[in-house]
Design a protein around this motif. Structure first.
Motif, short mmCIF file in Angstrom:
data_model
loop_
_atom_site.label_atom_id
_atom_site.label_comp_id
_atom_site.label_asym_id
_atom_site.label_seq_id
_atom_site.Cartn_x
_atom_site.Cartn_y
_atom_site.Cartn_z
N GLU A 140 0.83 -1.21 0.00
CA GLU A 140 0.00 0.00 0.00
C GLU A 140 0.86 1.26 0.00
O GLU A 140 0.59 2.22 -0.73
N GLN A 141 1.91 1.24 0.84
CA GLN A 141 2.80 2.40 0.90
C GLN A 141 3.53 2.59 -0.44
O GLN A 141 3.74 3.72 -0.88
N LYS B 49 2.39 1.98 -3.31
CA LYS B 49 1.46 2.59 -4.28
C LYS B 49 1.45 4.10 -4.16
O LYS B 49 1.14 4.81 -5.12
#
Lengths: 122, 122
Positions: free
Chosen positions: A86-87, A89
């Motif tokens: 997620e980070q 992204k």
């Protein structure tokens, strides 16, 4: 002082690094190494370009990461990067079609070192 | 102090270096770059492995050359190595099938730095 054994083991071929899996802080695979950006004058590896989310080489994004942020994980047989998928992204990225323009864009490089809280070398 | 332009131009992608032609001191092509040996701990390029005399990737020999001996020649669009093809034939070399053993052989690496009169880094 390095021993012969340590010395003989401490180099790796660029074509071995390319394609090696990269795992996130939670242990999941988040991408693979596309290539290494090497400083022409010094021969110092500066960034790894990661291939994230591509399938059969198609459709993925590219993420430049300061080389020193990648740590080889012997058990995983790949590199570990201390971010989650997620980070990643949210991190600076570009499309392969924008590669030439982006990797020569100093603003992009500055954003990368800022995102990964890495002191700049220039 | 580096300008943005200088900085943005001073890195090259490992996959761009691989396959780049290498020209000898007489200007003739003597081979191409097969890969770059990078020191794991520091990320420093230490040697280039040259592919010499292969045809369609077959039958060639591999020659490790200290990275700093390769100088990029903008006019040639390739690297220049200050040896002739004949001198390269006398230089330390190995077959691709012996790659893993040879590149981890400290005696071979020492012979390479000795042949090219390059101070060792270890």
């Amino acid at each position: 002082m390095q021993t012969q054994t340590q010395n003989s083991q401490d180099c790796i071929s660029s074509d071995r690094v390319e394609g090696t899996s990269v795992y996130g802080s939670d242990g999941d695979k988040i991408g693979s190494v596309d290539c290494i950006m090497i400083e022409k004058r010094s021969g110092q590896a500066r960034e790894a370009i990661l291939d994230v989310g591509s399938f059969l080489g198609m459709g993925g994004s590219r993420h430049a990461v300061p080389w020193q942020k990648l740590e080889y994980d012997v058990d995983k047989g790949g590199y570990r990067l201390d971010v989650t998928e997620e980070q990643l992204k949210e991190a600076p990225s570009f499309q392969e079609s924008d590669r030439e323009r982006t990797i020569s864009d100093q603003r992009h490089r500055t954003a990368v070192y800022d995102y990964y809280s890495t002191p700049v070398y220039w």
